[in-house]
Design an enzyme around this catalytic site. Structure first.
Site, PDB file in Angstrom:
ATOM      1  N   ARG A  51       0.830  -1.208   0.000  1.00 51.36           N
ATOM      2  CA  ARG A  51       0.000   0.000   0.000  1.00 51.36           C
ATOM      3  C   ARG A  51       0.866   1.260   0.000  1.00 51.36           C
ATOM      4  O   ARG A  51       0.510   2.265  -0.619  1.00 51.36           O
ATOM      5  CB  ARG A  51      -0.911   0.000   1.234  1.00 51.36           C
ATOM      6  CG  ARG A  51      -1.793   1.219   1.406  1.00 51.36           C
ATOM      7  CD  ARG A  51      -2.857   1.341   0.332  1.00 51.36           C
ATOM      8  NE  ARG A  51      -3.631   0.134   0.138  1.00 51.36           N
ATOM      9  CZ  ARG A  51      -4.654   0.018  -0.693  1.00 51.36           C
ATOM     10  NH1 ARG A  51      -5.044   1.053  -1.418  1.00 51.36           N
ATOM     11  NH2 ARG A  51      -5.295  -1.132  -0.815  1.00 51.36           N
TER      12      ARG A  51
ATOM     13  N   HIS B 289      -5.171  -3.744   4.691  1.00 48.73           N
ATOM     14  CA  HIS B 289      -5.110  -2.663   3.710  1.00 48.73           C
ATOM     15  C   HIS B 289      -3.673  -2.245   3.447  1.00 48.73           C
ATOM     16  O   HIS B 289      -3.318  -1.896   2.315  1.00 48.73           O
ATOM     17  CB  HIS B 289      -5.937  -1.466   4.211  1.00 48.73           C
ATOM     18  CG  HIS B 289      -6.247  -0.447   3.171  1.00 48.73           C
ATOM     19  ND1 HIS B 289      -5.571   0.755   3.081  1.00 48.73           N
ATOM     20  CD2 HIS B 289      -7.163  -0.439   2.169  1.00 48.73           C
ATOM     21  CE1 HIS B 289      -6.071   1.460   2.082  1.00 48.73           C
ATOM     22  NE2 HIS B 289      -7.028   0.766   1.504  1.00 48.73           N
ATOM     23  N   CYS B 290      -2.844  -2.313   4.475  1.00 49.55           N
ATOM     24  CA  CYS B 290      -1.453  -1.869   4.365  1.00 49.55           C
ATOM     25  C   CYS B 290      -0.609  -2.748   3.447  1.00 49.55           C
ATOM     26  O   CYS B 290       0.392  -2.276   2.906  1.00 49.55           O
ATOM     27  CB  CYS B 290      -0.800  -1.830   5.735  1.00 49.55           C
ATOM     28  SG  CYS B 290      -1.644  -0.804   6.954  1.00 49.55           S
ATOM     29  N   ILE B 291      -0.971  -4.012   3.278  1.00 46.55           N
ATOM     30  CA  ILE B 291      -0.134  -4.919   2.484  1.00 46.55           C
ATOM     31  C   ILE B 291      -0.707  -5.164   1.094  1.00 46.55           C
ATOM     32  O   ILE B 291      -0.199  -6.017   0.360  1.00 46.55           O
ATOM     33  CB  ILE B 291       0.117  -6.254   3.208  1.00 46.55           C
ATOM     34  CG1 ILE B 291      -1.167  -7.081   3.346  1.00 46.55           C
ATOM     35  CG2 ILE B 291       0.759  -6.004   4.572  1.00 46.55           C
ATOM     36  CD1 ILE B 291      -0.898  -8.512   3.823  1.00 46.55           C
TER      37      ILE B 291
END
Length: 336
Positions: free
Chosen positions: A82, A327-329
């Site tokens: 992300r 969401h971050c990955i």
């Protein structure tokens, strides 16, 4: 920048290969690989997944991942796609795909971070996607913005105005660059993010564990109900701000609270576990779970916010232990 709910061609990810994200012990390494694979396997049920992998790890990644996950070899420092990947946008007429290549400097040049390879991933992924590359001098990460697809963007003062990222820039400077790159016409500045996100391995306030816009005029907000947790005051402050804000159409938001997990602390202090750090995919939502009594009720709130999409939970505790969530990955590539 289209809404995350717009149709996707695929989701991009990066395989953990080194550093604190992978871990120092055999158990930590196994946990990281299992968790990244669990997210990829959940996403690939709904849409294609393209996983960037350090060449030396191609075999181990193939062992862990669903056969439908495409492996793309490239050098990496870390695995937070992300933030290191591009932000995809559409041309005004919707006929061309663009990829904004932000400057990445390890979340504000943090002492533990390296980014020699990660700083090149935005352009690398953008090129492979066939998008037109849009360069930017702004230090920014995909986790630091959320949009409604109509020109509204949520962001936090402690990220884009962080002296470690963009020293000397003003709100107006940032807003002008977001207008040029992602077509933002209305910027809603949150004063801060969640408390734990300012610890050693935090991002200094990414919006994607705090709030998101599931549909125009609606904001989902992380809501900590327990006064014993420092984010209780944070969520109250953010609710007041968002209820007073107006979107790109000039309309007020309906603010929908998503209750935080009931677990308040771990061995490091107050947790920042958040159901807001989910990924919307074609016909689905890949949501964080925490083995917590609140999981089912908060995932039901997500299901109501995204009607017609199947919500699939993945245990995200190993991700949050490393400083992020689902969401971050991940990084979606929208369809034309």
């Amino acid at each position: 920048m289209p809404s995350e709910t717009a149709p996707h061609d695929c989701t991009w990810m990066a395989w953990p290969s080194q550093g604190y994200t992978l871990g120092d012990t055999a158990d930590e390494v196994a946990s990281a690989r299992r968790t990244w694979a669990a997210v990829a396997d959940a996403v690939v049920r709904f849409e294609p997944v393209r996983m960037v992998v350090v060449p030396d790890d191609l075999a181990v990644a193939r062992e862990h991942l669903h056969p439908d996950v495409e492996l793309v070899p490239a050098a990496l420092d870390d695995a937070w796609m992300r933030d290191i990947g591009p932000t995809f946008v559409h041309s005004g007429d919707g006929t061309r795909l663009g990829a904004v290549d932000w400057v990445f400097n390890g979340w504000g040049a943090q002492s533990w971070a390296t980014w020699e390879h990660d700083a090149r991933i935005g352009a690398f992924v953008g090129d492979l996607s066939g998008a037109e590359l849009i360069g930017s001098s702004l230090v920014n990460e995909g986790g630091g913005i959320h949009v409604d697809g109509l020109g509204t963007v949520l962001l936090t003062e402690t990220v884009q105005l962080d002296p470690g990222r963009n020293p000397g820039l003003t709100r107006s400077d940032v807003e002008a660059e977001l207008a040029r790159t992602i077509g933002a016409t209305t910027c809603i500045w949150l004063p801060r993010g969640l408390t734990r996100d300012y610890d050693e391995f935090g991002t200094r306030g990414h919006v994607d564990i705090v709030a998101t816009i599931p549909s125009p005029g609606v904001v989902l907000l992380h809501e900590q109900h327990d006064p014993a947790h420092p984010d209780h005051a944070v969520s109250r402050e953010l609710r007041a701000l968002l209820e007073d804000a107006r979107d790109a159409r000039g309309e007020r938001f309906e603010v929908v609270g998503v209750p935080a997990p009931r677990t308040l602390t771990d061995d490091e202090g107050p947790v920042d576990w958040s159901y807001l750090n989910h990924l919307v995919v074609n016909d689905g939502v890949i949501a964080c779970t925490f083995g917590d009594p609140q999981d089912d009720a908060s995932l039901a709130v997500l299901a109501e916010a995204y009607p017609g999409r199947r919500v699939v939970g993945v245990d995200a505790r190993p991700l949050f232990d490393r400083g992020g969530g689902i969401h971050c990955i991940t990084q979606q590539q929208p369809s034309l």
